[in-house]
Structure formats: structure tokens, C-alpha cells
Design an enzyme around this catalytic site. Structure first.
Site: not given
Ligand code: SAM
Length: 222
Positions: A68
Site C-alpha cells: 500500500s
Molecule cells: N499490507 C500489505 C503490505 O504491507 O504489503 C499490503 C496488502 S495488499 C493491499 C492486500 C493483501 O490482502 C494481498 O496480499 C491479498 O492477497 C490479501 N488478501 C486478500 N483477501 C484476503 C483474505 N481473505 N485473507 C488474507 N489475505 C487476503
């Protein structure tokens, strides 16, 4: 926890990020600003993107996911009002960067990711950076992570169509949930606080996140 800033050639880029992207846009919590100044964000992206890591936008990290934008990480951490003794859950580990920022603020951080490749890379990097207070889990974080609940704060880094009830259940009394809610294209960041067992919600500002996929996400995980 992170490396010695004096030996870090990215320290000046990080300082500029804090001053020009965070402080001027209203991030006021000095603990959050200090955490953003400490965590080596360039370590969480590919070597090709090392300098871009400190720019004012998200960056791809594989599996069509992103780390993000720095402002969004700081704003979510500030909204979650994390105190040093808190136990925090992050949903959506991605690169592990936000987990590291949260770990600078809290006693313990549990973070859950649905892609094994991302969870494994993040887990190895966080261990390499000596973050001993982070546990990386694999699974559908829309169900929360009940085995370590209750949490003082839950930060969801992916967009949901509605507030997942499992996350509210896993909040401690007085706990805060920060989550983007809306369509798959655009959302508003919500702050929910559990008071006397009842959730009170507040809209913070508009945002754009990748979708939460899973039981309480936009569509079931495949
Ligand atoms: N916090 C992260 C970072 O600092 O790099 C960025 C997160 S990215 C915007 C969103 C993440 O949520 C992705 O890696 C995606 O695979 C994960 N995601 C989506 N749905 C999910 C779920 N139900 N459970 C766990 N992770 C999930």
C-alpha cells in the site's frame, strides 16, 4: 528492530517520505511517524523498485497484489490507535511492510495472507529484519484468526463489501477495526469501535484497495 539508520542509504528518502507525504497530510501521531521513519520500506519491494518504495503510490509485489501507499499505511495505523501493550491482527500480509509498522507500535502482531508465496516471502523477510513479535499465518483472513483472539486492533488491508462479522467478534471490548468498505473499485475507510459489546462505526475518507477474497470478501477464494 530494523537496521541502524546511520548505515542505511535510504534513510534520507524515508525521512522525506515522512515529512512530505505523511506530516503535511495530517498524520499527527508521533509514534506512527517514528515507526514509518524506522521501517526499511525498500526491503519489502523488488530490488528494481528500491527507490520507488518511498514514492507516493502503491507498488506491485506479485500475485497481482500491492504494497500500500505509505500514507495509507500510516493513516490506518493512526486510526487504529495502537498502544504499546496491544495485540493486533492485520488481514492481508502482502509484502509484510504494514505488519512491520504495526509491530513497531504494538506488543504482538498476527498477520494473515491468502497467497502462500506472499506469506512465505514476508515471513522470511520479517525474521531477517529481527521482528520477533510478528506471526504470519496462511488462510482466509475474512474469518479473522480466532485462535489468537481477542485483538485490541484489527487492520484490514483489502477492500470488503461489508464489515466481516467474524472480525467484530474477535475484537476486544474497546477494540478498533480499520477496514475499507465499498465496491471492488472504490471504498471508504471505516473505523469501528466496540463499546459495551456494540460496534460504533465512523467513515474516515475515500480509498482504493485490492479486493478482500474469501468468505466475507467479494467472492469465495478459489
Ligand atoms: N499490507 C500489505 C503490505 O504491507 O504489503 C499490503 C496488502 S495488499 C493491499 C492486500 C493483501 O490482502 C494481498 O496480499 C491479498 O492477497 C490479501 N488478501 C486478500 N483477501 C484476503 C483474505 N481473505 N485473507 C488474507 N489475505 C487476503
Amino acid at each position: 528492530m530494523s537496521g541502524n539508520p546511520e548505515s542505511d542509504p535510504f534513510a534520507s528518502l524515508r525521512h522525506a517520505m515522512v515529512e512530505q507525504q505523511l506530516r503535511v497530510r495530517g498524520i499527527r501521531d508521533e509514534r506512527v511517524l517514528a515507526a514509518m521513519e524506522r521501517v526499511p520500506r525498500h526491503e519489502f519491494v523488488s530490488a528494481y523498485n528500491n527507490e520507488a518504495a518511498y514514492e507516493d503510490h502503491p507498488i506491485e509485489i506479485g500475485q497481482q497484489q500491492t504494497i500500500s501507499q505509505p500514507f495509507m499505511v500510516a493513516a490506518m495505523a493512526e486510526a487504529a490507535q495502537i498502544k504499546p501493550a496491544d495485540v493486533v491482527l492485520e488481514v492481508g500480509t502482502g509484502s509484510g511492510y504494514q505488519a512491520a509498522v504495526l509491530a513497531e507500535l504494538a506488543a504482538e502482531v498476527f498477520t494473515i495472507e491468502r497467497f502462500a508465496s506472499l506469506a512465505e516471502t514476508a515471513q522470511k523477510l520479517l525474521a531477517h529484519l529481527n521482528y520477533a513479535n510478528i506471526v504470519v499465518a496462511l488462510g482466509d483472513g475474512s474469518n479473522g484468526l480466532p485462535q489468537y483472539a481477542p485483538y485490541d486492533a484489527i487492520v484490514v488491508a483489502a477492500a470488503a463489501p461489508e464489515i466481516p462479522p467474524a472480525l467484530v467478534d474477535q475484537l476486544r471490548e474497546g477494540g478498533r477495526l480499520v477496514i475499507p468498505i465499498g465496491s471492488a473499485q472504490e471504498q471508504e475507510l471505516f473505523l469501528l469501535r466496540k463499546q459495551n459489546g456494540t460496534p460504533a462505526t465512523q467513515k474516515l475518507f475515500g480509498c482504493k484497495f485490492v479486493p478482500l477474497v474469501g468468505r466475507y470478501g467479494f467472492h469465495p477464494a478459489t
